[in-house]
Each structure stands twice: as structure tokens, then as C-alpha cells.
Design an enzyme around this catalytic site. Structure first.
Site, PDB file in Angstrom:
ATOM      1  N   GLU A 487       0.847  -1.189   0.000  1.00 13.95           N
ATOM      2  CA  GLU A 487       0.000   0.000   0.000  1.00 13.95           C
ATOM      3  C   GLU A 487       0.887   1.245   0.000  1.00 13.95           C
ATOM      4  OE1 GLU A 487      -1.538   0.254   3.936  1.00 13.95           O
ATOM      5  OE2 GLU A 487      -2.552   2.143   3.567  1.00 13.95           O
ATOM      6  N   ASP A 562      -3.398  -0.460  10.702  1.00  5.77           N
ATOM      7  CA  ASP A 562      -4.496   0.348  11.244  1.00  5.77           C
ATOM      8  C   ASP A 562      -5.781   0.043  10.471  1.00  5.77           C
ATOM      9  OD1 ASP A 562      -4.207   1.513   8.801  1.00  5.77           O
ATOM     10  OD2 ASP A 562      -3.460   3.438   9.552  1.00  5.77           O
ATOM     11  N   ASP A 564      -7.457   1.688   8.206  1.00  9.50           N
ATOM     12  CA  ASP A 564      -7.358   1.886   6.760  1.00  9.50           C
ATOM     13  C   ASP A 564      -6.591   0.750   6.099  1.00  9.50           C
ATOM     14  OD1 ASP A 564      -8.817   4.063   6.245  1.00  9.50           O
ATOM     15  OD2 ASP A 564      -7.124   5.486   6.098  1.00  9.50           O
TER      16      ASP A 564
END
Ligand code: 28G
Length: 694
Positions: A487, A562, A564
Site C-alpha cells: 500500500e 491500522d 485503513d
């Protein structure tokens, strides 16, 4: 939704018993009723023992000497301890949870037999599991020749539970059905409390099933049922003995959906503030379908429901269309999720298309030369097909495909009739469904072109046109190659620098990937991120998925620790689940677990991946240490990322199972749905844990 939070409420297992009661058999004067019931119980037990004799792999031979018999029983359980994997699949976290399902399944059988309507599961301090049902209680009669009570026989004889025969629809005899004795064999200790005929009985085993307190009467009671408490043996479950609340919660909720009016509770008493969930669904799978569609816009509020029985097979089907494009069709046999489908699913799918076509033509909604395909009527469909079969044959790679061919006709007949009736009685809904199918068909034609282009590209060009963003590894041997899906660009940079260039490839993705649930195929195939993944993996997709062409045997999703990050991981899993299911089934997909903290004192540096680990380290370092909390992968330099998350010798990877992916798919629908409320709730509930427990 009858899901309620009963904070601070505890269940009431019979814990008021001294653990080390004396070894003493039950000896008492019986009333005529008791004598009659004991005789019946004895007869039953005798029949069961005779049945054992017929079994292959016999662990018990009805012997005239108690000790000889005893030794053989222990040899049977010893075999389980020698090769636990053969009985529960593995000794990983998954195998650990399997112990709970073995016991719960026995309670479900008692409820399917019509004698229990609640099952309470408690995780006690120290990861002890307590399961209670309010059924008849396991039989307590003592067998004449063996001198052993039926409860002890069930708990110490291999296969005793599953092969008892009798009850028609047994979960415990199904997919995993290895019986309660296996749980006993793999436990440090196990206790059974039986409440029956006004009396309470108790038996305790230790050290893998050795009886330390033979069945004895310990008091009176006004209820009936069975309670099993056990502590998994840490010398067997070396990897973990920690029970995941969410894992137990999800399956118990599913069992409540699948068995209407059965109350299932889960209490977690490990922390200071106990958590308790209670599930009971009057509507059963009707509510399951509504649950699947929650947060989505539905075609109609009405859920179509059909139920019936034929040749001893019980059939229940519920369905409701939503305005999305993917489908959620789940099938079950005796409460076991048949991931690979089988004849019950076939019967359902073919009947659905046939009846909708027939209705559409008769009502001039479908032109003469047009028709709806099975694909067309699946778009936006949420459906549960649940059957109960007295003798299911499980086939397929993961033994989750129903192989009883007679079931196709049974399901198709029961469902067709009731669907036809629904359509006649609800013309507005009927028209909306048929029209949705027609639109889907037209969209499919248009998508075919876009899709062919992608397919041609990935098939023909192969390695020469690997996506530009991919930093490939030098090895071309898939069995040693790994691809990290990362990511964000900053983390991608560190990953590229920190990796082992021979075996580790890096594919950075820009933010969130496309929500495949919300897009029609034409758009999906034009999406750059999705194209990158399809070409990089090299194994094709959907019907043409071929895992033998997979270029990396580890696909590792690496995101921040987390909410997200776990959301992105969830999106990835949903994509893989929808497009490359065999890759998940083959066990090629992993989620990397980055550390939450770095703790440093002088030269000593440690990383903590869980809050508990951090607590332990804080205690160990005492004072004068520095803590860094990692909020994202981007905060780590290349070396740190390698040390903590990428080095095969030190990293923690979670291998994704098809259940995880299915769960992700569900969570995903909820997170991305139209309806904001459940989404907000979910994020708040999970905020303190920082990660979605993938
Ligand atoms: C608490 C956790 C797990 C159970 C029962 C009840 C009976 C039973 C269990 O019998 C042998 C099998 C079926 C006849 C059956 C009681 C008949 C009469 C039972 C459980 C022989 C086992 N009275 N409840 N086993 N039966 N609950 N809960 O394990 O054919 S196991």
C-alpha cells in the site's frame, strides 16, 4: 436483528465443583422409573458398543478386564496425540478452534434432535473453553461389562461420538466429525457435567484423556443438559492456545442463522470487562440473507423463502436481490459450508433460471428469441441454500462439495414450486427481478469485449508486458518467489530497497483498489491496479484461473496496521476471492503483520506485534527505554522493514484461508455499502484494536 450485547453477563457453567473429587463409582438405590430409564440407557449403550465392534480402526474391544480395555482406550487417544493433524487438520490456531466446533457440533446435534434450544460458549480466563447445552444430557448409565459410564465412553473412545448412529441429521458426523474424545485427547484437562433426572453428575480427565475422577453424582438440579469444560494442551498446540473472539463469534452467529430459534451465546471472560453476545434468529436464513444485504440497496424488501422435505432431505432456501453486481450465494449441508458447491447448488441455480425464464416468457417480459442465463440471474443475488441430509457425501479438494446426485432433483422441485408461487403472488417484484436479469445479460455482452482484451493481453504477452510498477525478482522458480502487494508509494520504496531481490517482487498500489463489488466487469477490466495484479500473477482469472501458471507461490499483502490498512487488505482479499478463488484455496495468499511498536534500551531493540507482547516487553525492560509506535509502513526505513516484516526468518505472515476471504468479503460489503451506520459502528468497534483481525 436479534444480536444483543449483554455486557457483564456471565453464563452459568457448573463451576462449583472441586476439581479433584475422589474416584468413586455411582452406587445408590434406584426408583422404578430410574431403574427403567437406566435399563433403557444400558440397552442403548450396549447397542452402541456392539456397533463399535464393527468399526474399522477399532480402538476398543469389549473386554472382560477393565484394565485391558482401559489400556486400549488410552492407546486410541495416544494415537490422536501422536498425529493430531490427522484428526483436526493441524495444530495451528485453526486446529485449536476446531476443538470448540467438535464440542459445539454435539450440542447442535442435540438441538437438531429436538431436545436443546440453547448452547452457551464461554472463553474463560487462561483460554479455557466451556460449552453448555440444555439438552437431555449425555447418558450416564454404566455399562455392565466395561464398567464405564456412557459419558466416559463418549469422551474416551475414538469415533464414539460421530458413529453412534441414531440421530438423523448429524453435524458431528459430517465434515470434521471426529468426536469429543479427540478434544479430550488434546486437552490438559477436560470436565463433563451432566444434568439429568434431577441429578448432577461429574467426570474429569487429565493429561490427554486419562480419567482422574470417574463419573459420580455431585448434587441435585432442576435443569437438564451437558456442560463440557476443557483446556487445550499447550504441548500439542505449540503455535498458539489463544482463542480469537471474532472467529468464534462469526461461526456461532452463522450457526444461529442456520438453525432458527436456537439460541447461541458467546461470552469472553478473559478481560476485566466481560463481553457477551447472544444470537437467536426466529427467521433463520431469511435473516441471514437480510444480513448479507445489510448496507445495500435491495430490489425489494421481501425475502423469497422456500422450504420442504423430500425423501428425508430437508431443504431451506432464502434469497433477495440487491442492486450490486456481484453475487453472494452460500450453500450448507448439515450446517457445513459447502464452498465447492455440489448438487444442492446446481438444483437451485438451474431452477432459478428456468422458473424466471418461464415466468418472463409467459408474461411477455422476455422476447421469444431471448433468454436469461444462469449467470444473468445471479447478478446482485444474495442467497442461502441450506439442506439437512441424513447421509451426505462430501467430495472435492477440500471435501466441501456435495456429491449426492439425488439432491439436485429434490432441491429443484421444492424450490421451483414455491418460487413460481411467489412470482404469481408478487408481480411487481417478479418484473423487477426479470428485468434485472435482462439488463445483466446485455451488460455481459458488452463486458465480453473489454474482458477479451485483458485476457488476450495477459495470455499472449506474458512476461514481456509485466506492469511497469512491478519490481520483479530475479528467480523464475515460482515455488521460491514472493510478491509483496504494498500500500502506498513511500512503503513501496522501502520495500524495494529492503527486499531480497532474488526471490521477492514488489508491486506498489495507489491507495485503495477498485471496489469490485460495486463495479460491472467492463469497468473492472479497465482498472489499472487490477490489470497490474492480473498480469503480474500470470495465472489468469475467473473460469480461466490456472494456479499452475502462478508466478509467485506467496502473494503477500502488506498494509499499515491500522483500520485503513486492514480495509485495503480486505479489498485485496475480496478481489482475490471474487476473481482468483483457487489461489486462495491453494493457500498462496498471505497477510504480512508489521510490528506495532519498537522498544529500545541501549543497544537492545525489540519489536512488538501485539499489545500483549508490548506489555510483556515493558515489564521486562522496566525503565529507561524508548518506545516508537508505528502508525504506518512508511515510518520504517528499508532495513527496519526487512527486519520486521519481510525477512522470512523473522517476519510473521498470516496465511489466508477461504473462510478468512469469505469473511473479508462480508465485512467488505458492509464497509462499502450505501448504509453508513453499520460502517461507522464497525470502525468504532474496531478502532481500539487498530487492526481488523485478518
Ligand atoms: C455441552 C457441549 C456439547 C450431548 C447428548 C444427549 C444424548 C447423547 C449427547 O447420547 C448416544 C446418540 C444418539 C442414541 C441421547 C441423551 C439419547 C438419550 C442422549 C453435548 C445414543 C449419545 N439421552 N447431548 N449424547 N446416543 N451434548 N454437548 O455433547 O443415539 S451429547
Amino acid at each position: 436483528m436479534s444480536e444483543t450485547d449483554l455486557k457483564n453477563q456471565t453464563t452459568s457453567p457448573a463451576t462449583d465443583t472441586p476439581a479433584n473429587t475422589q474416584s468413586q463409582a455411582v452406587a445408590k438405590v434406584m426408583t422404578p422409573e430410574e431403574a427403567a430409564s437406566k435399563e433403557a440407557a444400558d440397552r442403548e449403550l450396549h447397542a452402541s458398543v456392539l456397533e463399535f465392534d464393527k468399526l474399522e480402526n477399532e480402538a476398543i474391544h469389549v473386554s472382560h478386564s477393565y484394565t485391558a480395555n482401559d489400556i486400549q482406550v488410552l492407546e486410541g487417544l495416544e494415537a490422536v496425540r501422536m498425529r493430531p493433524g490427522m484428526y483436526i487438520g493441524s495444530t495451528s490456531g485453526r486446529g485449536l478452534h476446531h476443538l470448540v466446533w467438535e464440542i459445539v457440533d454435539n450440542g447442535i446435534d442435540e438441538s437438531l434432535a429436538g431436545y436443546a434450544d440453547r448452547i452457551d460458549v464461554t472463553i474463560e480466563e487462561g483460554d479455557v473453553i466451556c460449552v453448555h447445552d440444555n439438552g437431555r444430557g449425555m447418558p450416564v448409565g454404566i455399562h455392565k461389562t466395561t464398567g464405564i459410564s456412557a459419558v466416559e465412553t463418549i469422551m474416551t473412545v475414538l469415533h464414539a461420538g460421530g458413529k453412534f448412529g441414531g440421530g438423523a441429521y448429524k453435524v458431528s458426523g459430517g465434515l470434521h466429525g471426529v468426536g469429543a474424545s479427540v478434544v479430550n485427547a488434546l486437552s490438559s484437562w477436560l470436565e463433563v457435567f451432566v444434568e439429568q433426572d434431577g441429578k448432577k453428575y461429574y467426570v474429569r480427565f487429565e493429561n490427554g484423556g486419562k480419567t482422574v475422577a470417574p463419573l459420580k453424582e455431585i448434587g441435585t438440579t432442576d435443569r437438564t443438559g451437558t456442560t463440557v469444560r476443557f483446556k487445550p494442551d499447550p504441548t500439542i498446540f505449540k503455535e498458539t492456545t489463544h482463542f480469537e473472539f471474532e472467529t468464534l463469534n462469526t461461526r456461532l452467529r452463522q450457526l444461529a442463522f442456520l438453525n432458527k430459534n436456537l439460541t447461541l451465546t458467546l461470552s469472553d471472560n478473559r478481560e476485566e470487562n466481560p463481553v457477551c453476545r447472544e444470537y437467536r434468529y426466529e427467521g433463520g436464513i431469511i435473516e441471514y440473507v437480510k444480513f448479507l444485504n445489510r448496507g445495500k440497496e435491495v430490489l425489494s424488501d421481501k425475502v423469497i423463502y422456500a422450504e420442504g422435505e423430500m425423501d428425508g432431505i430437508l431443504v431451506e432456501i432464502a434469497l433477495q436481490y440487491n442492486k450490486d453486481f456481484q453475487n453472494q450465494i452460500y450453500s450448507f449441508v448439515n450446517n457445513i459450508n459447502t464452498h465447492e458447491g455440489g448438487y444442492h447448488e446446481e438444483g437451485f441455480r438451474s431452477a432459478l433460471a428456468r422458473v424466471l425464464n418461464k415466468y418472463g416468457k409467459e408474461n411477455n417480459l422476455i422476447k421469444k428469441d431471448e433468454s436469461l442465463s444462469q449467470e444473468d440471474v445471479k447478478e446482485g443475488l444474495a442467497a442461502i441454500v441450506s439442506i439437512k441430509h441424513p447421509d451426505p457425501q462430501f467430495e472435492g479438494q477440500t471435501k466441501t462439495k456435495l456429491g449426492n446426485s439425488e439432491v439436485r432433483k429434490v432441491v429443484s422441485q421444492i424450490f421451483s414450486k414455491q418460487l413460481e408461487r411467489f412470482l404469481l403472488e408478487n408481480p411487481t417484484e417478479a418484473r423487477a427481478i426479470v428485468e434485472k436479469g435482462l439488463t445483466a445479460g446485455r451488460a455481459r455482452m458488452a463486458a465480453a469485449k473489454a474482458r477479451e482484451a485483458v485476457q488476450r493481453k495477459s495470455a499472449l504477452d506474458g512476461i514481456t508486458s509485466l506492469p511497469g510498477k512491478l519490481t520483479d525478482c530475479s528467480s523464475k522458480d515460482p515455488s521460491e518467489c514472493e510478491i509483496y502487494i504494498v500500500e502506498g508509494n513511500s512503503a513501496g520504496g522501502s520495500a524495494k530497497m529492503g527486499r531480497d531481490a532474488r526471490t521477492q517482487a514488489i508491486l506498489p498500489l495507489r491507495g485503495k483498489i477498485l471496489n469490485v463489488e460495486k463495479a460491472r466487469d467492463a469497468r473492472i477490466f479497465k482498472n489499472a491496479e487490477i490489470n497490474s495484479m492480473i498480469t503480474a500473477f500470470g495465472c489468469g482469472f475467473r473460469e480461466t484461473t490456472d494456479v499452475s501458471k502462478l508466478r509467485y507461490h506467496k502473494i503477500i499483502i502488506m498494509t499499515d496496521a491500522d483500520v485503513d490498512g486492514s480495509h485495503i487488505a480486505t479489498l485485496m482479499l475480496t478481489f482475490l476471492y471474487r476473481f482468483m478463488r483457487p489461489v486462495i484455496e491453494g493457500g498462496y495468499v498471505y497477510v504480512a503483520q508489521p510490528p506495532l511498536y519498537k522498544i529500545q534500551k541501549g543497544k537492545r531493540v525489540e519489536y512488538a506485534y501485539k499489545e500483549q507482547e508490548m506489555d510483556r516487553l515493558r515489564a521486562e525492560f522496566k525503565e529507561g527505554y524508548k518506545v516508537q509506535r508505528y502508525k504506518g509502513l512508511g515510518e520504517m526505513d528499508a532495513e527496519q522493514l526487512w527486519e520486521t516484516t519481510m525477512d522470512p526468518a523473522r517476519r510473521i505472515l498470516k496465511r489466508i484461508t477461504i473462510d478468512d476471504a469469505m469473511e473479508a468479503d462480508g465485512v467488505f460489503s458492509m464497509l462499502m455499502g450505501e448504509d453508513v451506520e453499520p460502517r461507522k459502528e464497525f470502525i468504532q468497534d474496531n478502532a481500539e484494536y487498530a487492526t481488523l483481525d485478518l
